[in-house]
Design an enzyme around this catalytic site. Structure first.
Site, mmCIF file in Angstrom:
data_model
loop_
_atom_site.group_PDB
_atom_site.id
_atom_site.type_symbol
_atom_site.label_atom_id
_atom_site.label_comp_id
_atom_site.label_asym_id
_atom_site.label_seq_id
_atom_site.Cartn_x
_atom_site.Cartn_y
_atom_site.Cartn_z
ATOM 1 N N LYS A 183 0.857 -1.190 0.000
ATOM 2 C CA LYS A 183 0.000 0.000 0.000
ATOM 3 C C LYS A 183 0.894 1.241 0.000
ATOM 4 O O LYS A 183 1.462 1.612 1.019
ATOM 5 C CB LYS A 183 -0.901 0.043 1.235
ATOM 6 C CG LYS A 183 -1.969 1.135 1.083
ATOM 7 C CD LYS A 183 -2.504 1.654 2.393
ATOM 8 C CE LYS A 183 -1.692 2.747 2.993
ATOM 9 N NZ LYS A 183 -1.569 3.975 2.189
ATOM 10 N N GLY A 236 7.214 5.128 7.565
ATOM 11 C CA GLY A 236 6.353 6.307 7.691
ATOM 12 C C GLY A 236 6.593 6.961 9.041
ATOM 13 O O GLY A 236 7.661 6.799 9.645
ATOM 14 N N SER A 237 5.600 7.672 9.519
ATOM 15 C CA SER A 237 5.775 8.444 10.747
ATOM 16 C C SER A 237 5.726 7.547 11.985
ATOM 17 O O SER A 237 5.142 6.456 11.958
ATOM 18 C CB SER A 237 4.675 9.502 10.832
ATOM 19 O OG SER A 237 3.416 8.845 10.879
ATOM 20 N N THR A 238 6.271 8.044 13.068
ATOM 21 C CA THR A 238 6.228 7.318 14.340
ATOM 22 C C THR A 238 4.777 7.184 14.815
ATOM 23 O O THR A 238 4.390 6.144 15.357
ATOM 24 C CB THR A 238 7.107 8.050 15.381
ATOM 25 O OG1 THR A 238 8.452 8.033 14.887
ATOM 26 C CG2 THR A 238 7.065 7.389 16.741
ATOM 27 N N GLY A 241 3.309 4.393 12.907
ATOM 28 C CA GLY A 241 3.953 3.157 13.376
ATOM 29 C C GLY A 241 3.327 2.662 14.663
ATOM 30 O O GLY A 241 3.071 1.463 14.839
ATOM 31 N N GLU A 259 10.191 1.503 9.986
ATOM 32 C CA GLU A 259 11.151 2.586 9.714
ATOM 33 C C GLU A 259 10.408 3.890 9.922
ATOM 34 O O GLU A 259 9.533 4.237 9.122
ATOM 35 C CB GLU A 259 11.645 2.502 8.259
ATOM 36 C CG GLU A 259 12.470 1.276 7.946
ATOM 37 C CD GLU A 259 13.822 1.289 8.627
ATOM 38 O OE1 GLU A 259 14.246 2.346 9.127
ATOM 39 O OE2 GLU A 259 14.441 0.224 8.673
ATOM 40 N N CYS A 293 13.512 11.315 5.804
ATOM 41 C CA CYS A 293 13.511 10.863 7.199
ATOM 42 C C CYS A 293 14.832 11.176 7.876
ATOM 43 O O CYS A 293 14.880 11.493 9.043
ATOM 44 C CB CYS A 293 13.217 9.373 7.250
ATOM 45 S SG CYS A 293 14.331 8.415 6.213
ATOM 46 N N GLU A 390 9.462 16.607 14.554
ATOM 47 C CA GLU A 390 9.950 16.315 13.209
ATOM 48 C C GLU A 390 9.139 17.208 12.269
ATOM 49 O O GLU A 390 7.941 17.005 12.095
ATOM 50 C CB GLU A 390 9.740 14.847 12.831
ATOM 51 C CG GLU A 390 10.296 14.552 11.451
ATOM 52 C CD GLU A 390 9.976 13.158 10.908
ATOM 53 O OE1 GLU A 390 8.869 12.656 11.152
ATOM 54 O OE2 GLU A 390 10.836 12.596 10.217
HETATM 55 P P1 NAD Z 1 2.601 8.664 7.376
HETATM 56 O O1 NAD Z 1 2.957 7.891 8.597
HETATM 57 O O2 NAD Z 1 1.541 9.685 7.483
HETATM 58 O O3 NAD Z 1 2.153 7.666 6.214
HETATM 59 C C1 NAD Z 1 2.994 6.638 5.763
HETATM 60 C C2 NAD Z 1 2.152 5.529 5.194
HETATM 61 O O4 NAD Z 1 1.427 4.927 6.248
HETATM 62 C C3 NAD Z 1 1.118 5.978 4.171
HETATM 63 O O5 NAD Z 1 1.009 5.011 3.168
HETATM 64 C C4 NAD Z 1 -0.151 6.062 5.008
HETATM 65 O O6 NAD Z 1 -1.317 5.918 4.252
HETATM 66 C C5 NAD Z 1 0.053 4.907 5.940
HETATM 67 N N1 NAD Z 1 -0.663 4.964 7.213
HETATM 68 C C6 NAD Z 1 -0.960 6.063 7.953
HETATM 69 N N2 NAD Z 1 -1.615 5.683 9.072
HETATM 70 C C7 NAD Z 1 -1.714 4.339 9.039
HETATM 71 C C8 NAD Z 1 -2.300 3.369 9.901
HETATM 72 N N3 NAD Z 1 -2.906 3.713 11.039
HETATM 73 N N4 NAD Z 1 -2.224 2.066 9.556
HETATM 74 C C9 NAD Z 1 -1.599 1.689 8.428
HETATM 75 N N5 NAD Z 1 -1.053 2.562 7.549
HETATM 76 C C10 NAD Z 1 -1.099 3.878 7.865
HETATM 77 O O7 NAD Z 1 3.972 9.264 6.824
HETATM 78 P P2 NAD Z 1 4.188 10.189 5.549
HETATM 79 O O8 NAD Z 1 3.694 11.555 5.916
HETATM 80 O O9 NAD Z 1 3.689 9.525 4.342
HETATM 81 O O10 NAD Z 1 5.788 10.185 5.448
HETATM 82 C C11 NAD Z 1 6.581 10.948 6.259
HETATM 83 C C12 NAD Z 1 7.073 10.160 7.464
HETATM 84 O O11 NAD Z 1 7.762 8.996 7.023
HETATM 85 C C13 NAD Z 1 8.083 10.941 8.271
HETATM 86 O O12 NAD Z 1 7.834 10.755 9.639
HETATM 87 C C14 NAD Z 1 9.413 10.302 7.866
HETATM 88 O O13 NAD Z 1 10.448 10.461 8.805
HETATM 89 C C15 NAD Z 1 9.021 8.889 7.687
HETATM 90 N N6 NAD Z 1 10.001 8.174 6.849
HETATM 91 C C16 NAD Z 1 10.881 7.309 7.459
HETATM 92 C C17 NAD Z 1 11.866 6.646 6.689
HETATM 93 C C18 NAD Z 1 12.850 5.711 7.352
HETATM 94 O O14 NAD Z 1 13.579 5.005 6.637
HETATM 95 N N7 NAD Z 1 12.927 5.661 8.677
HETATM 96 C C19 NAD Z 1 11.920 6.853 5.321
HETATM 97 C C20 NAD Z 1 11.018 7.738 4.723
HETATM 98 C C21 NAD Z 1 10.061 8.390 5.512
#
Ligand code: NAD
Length: 487
Positions: A183, A236-238, A241, A259, A293, A390
């Protein structure tokens, strides 16, 4: 004209990609181009039924192709054929990505796509090199640690580097013998759909890669909670996560790679090459407009050289020019959405309201699209919002120190520990800091990844669990079974 293109002429694969078919679905989330704010599509949102269909398709593909059980070199060859096609279609893929995301077309072909192709090849090569092992036991027994794929992996990716993030998940999971339901972010899903289409064209079994479109609360929750998703791999975001951990705990236990976010420090000592440091530091917060990130957003500099280094960084930050992602010459990206830009701005305002001194930037750019000025904020303490949050935008804070102990104390963040940087010419200090910095990655006298995909990436603290890239990412997509035979 080169790679530059007219964004109104790009055709997008809008729909879920399941069992080798593009499944049209009604759009539910309005999508706007970050470079000019124009609405261009609507993203469908898959529910429990569509996720179920994707999981069934993945299971059927594993069964009919015996993907996890074929001669491992067959997987290597099949994945390499897919990468060949990704490289051949790089311009089309780059246009889809550049249209929807913050990634400039000129950086995509030689950067994101070329690196992703190399990474998938890197993982494809593990298929016939990592496996089960015999272990020491008594003569009367034979002990074995048998290594197997999980089955169907559920992967979720963010919007900031959509192709790279899809590659990080797909490469190791497929090479290790799994099928994937991916996804991508609802803001940038179409490059992943196109990559999956190319996989089928290249001869990978239909259904091995399924891409479902949708948001986190509906589609993401249905995916991570599905009983037959054997492992979750998330970037994605903490915040998201944590929500995923909660959902997985509620719906059944399964392994997870997470991650997550970062707030990474860059520590500069007076003995460093300051010009080199300034280039790396300004580059790390302006690349993709800070939407990375690992962006090194907290500068911590020895007081005696703070003014010189600040002046050099300011020059570089002020020199960036916004440009549409579909122009080949563009280097500086827009923010992904109006909403995200407003969030960046609100944290900058809160930082200034609590004592931060804005040395440059601090507002939206006067141009179409969602551009934000590279921003440098001084006079911040550890409680300042620009240090705590962040921001995920082009915002750098600056703090000063006099001793190594002070530098280390400032570098430690209460929440995050993803990456860190150190600039010094003192060899002993590099080792002391490499040991003490609380982060999953330490870059010394540089602030960027190399193309050595063997180095794993992942976070300390709430920046994540487990690793992407490297041998660890491959092994995280296999599970082990202990077998003991009495002879
Ligand atoms: P986000 O957490 O809002 O979304 C990331 C993904 O998770 C999207 O596909 C979103 O639809 C999905 N998602 C959101 N809530 C969910 C849930 N409850 N259950 C399942 N899926 C869910 O993050 P974003 O705004 O897309 O990206 C930015 C974030 O990603 C920043 O915090 C960044 O630091 C992090 N990031 C981390 C790394 C790493 O390697 N550590 C790499 C790239 C980005």
């Amino acid at each position: 004209m080169g790679l530059s293109f007219d964004p109104d002429t790009v055709s997008l694969p809008i729909g879920h990609f399941i069992g080798g078919e593009l499944i049209a679905a009604e759009g539910a989330i309005e999508m706007r181009r970050p470079s000019d704010g124009k609405a261009y599509a609507a993203c469908p949102v898959a529910g429990v039924d569509m996720i179920g269909r994707a999981v069934e398709s993945a299971k059927a593909a594993l069964k009919s192709s015996n993907w996890g059980g074929v001669r491992p070199r067959e997987r290597t060859k099949a994945l390499q054929a897919w990468v060949d096609l990704i490289e051949a279609e790089a311009e089309t893929l780059a246009k889809i990505e550049a249209l929807c995301s913050t990634r400039p077309v000129g950086q995509l072909v030689v950067g994101d796509i070329a690196i992703t192709a190399e990474q998938i090849r890197f993982f494809a090569e593990f298929a016939d090199k990592e496996g089960s092992e015999l272990v020491p036991t008594a003569d009367a027994t034979l002990g074995m640690i048998m290594s197997e794929p999980y089955g169907v992996v559920g992967a979720i990716t963010p919007w900031n580097f959509p192709i790279s993030m899809a590659g990080w998940k797909l490469g190791p999971a497929l090479a290790a013998g799994n099928a994937v339901v991916l996804k991508p972010s609802e803001m940038t899903p179409f490059s992943a759909v196109y990559m999956a289409q190319l996989a089928v064209k290249a001869g990978l079994p239909a259904g091995l890669i399924n891409v479902v479109l949708g948001d986190g609360p509906t589609t993401g929750t249905a995916l991570t909670g599905h009983a037959e998703i054997a492992k979750v791999s998330f970037t994605g975001s903490t915040r998201a996560g944590s929500a995923i951990m909660e959902n997985v705990a509620r719906t059944g236990v399964k392994p997870m790679t997470l991650e997550l976010g970062g707030k990474s420090p860059q520590v500069v000592f007076a003995d460093a090459d300051l010009e080199k440091a300034a280039t790396a530091i300004a580059g790390s917060v302006t690349f993709n407009a800070g939407q990375a990130c690992v962006a090194g957003t907290r500068l911590i500099v020895e007081r005696s050289v703070a003014d010189r280094l600040t002046a050099a960084i300011l020059d570089k930050m002020k020199a960036v020019r916004p440009g549409a992602t579909w122009n080949e010459a563009t280097q500086y990206s827009p923010i992904i959405s109006e909403r995200q830009r407003a969030r960046v701005d609100s944290i900058v305002r809160a930082s200034i309201a609590t004592g931060g001194e804005c040395l440059t930037g601090g507002g939206a750019m006067d141009s179409p699209g969602y551009f934000y000025e590279p921003t440098l904020i001084a006079n911040v303490d550890q409680a300042n919002p620009a240090i705590v949050e962040e921001i995920f935008g082009p915002v750098l804070t600056i703090q000063t120190f006099e001793t190594e102990e002070e530098a280390l104390a400032l570098s430690s963040h209460p929440t995050y520990g993803l990456a860190s940087g150190l600039f010094t010419s003192d060899l002993s200090r590099t080792i002391r800091f490499a040991r003490k910095l609380e982060a999953g990655t330490v870059w010394i006298n540089r602030y960027s990844r190399s193309r050595d995909h063997i180095l794993p990436t992942g976070g300390y603290k709430r920046s994540g669990i487990g690793k992407d890239l490297g041998r660890e990412a491959y092994l995280a997509n296999r599970r082990t079974k202990s077998v003991l035979i009495s002879l």
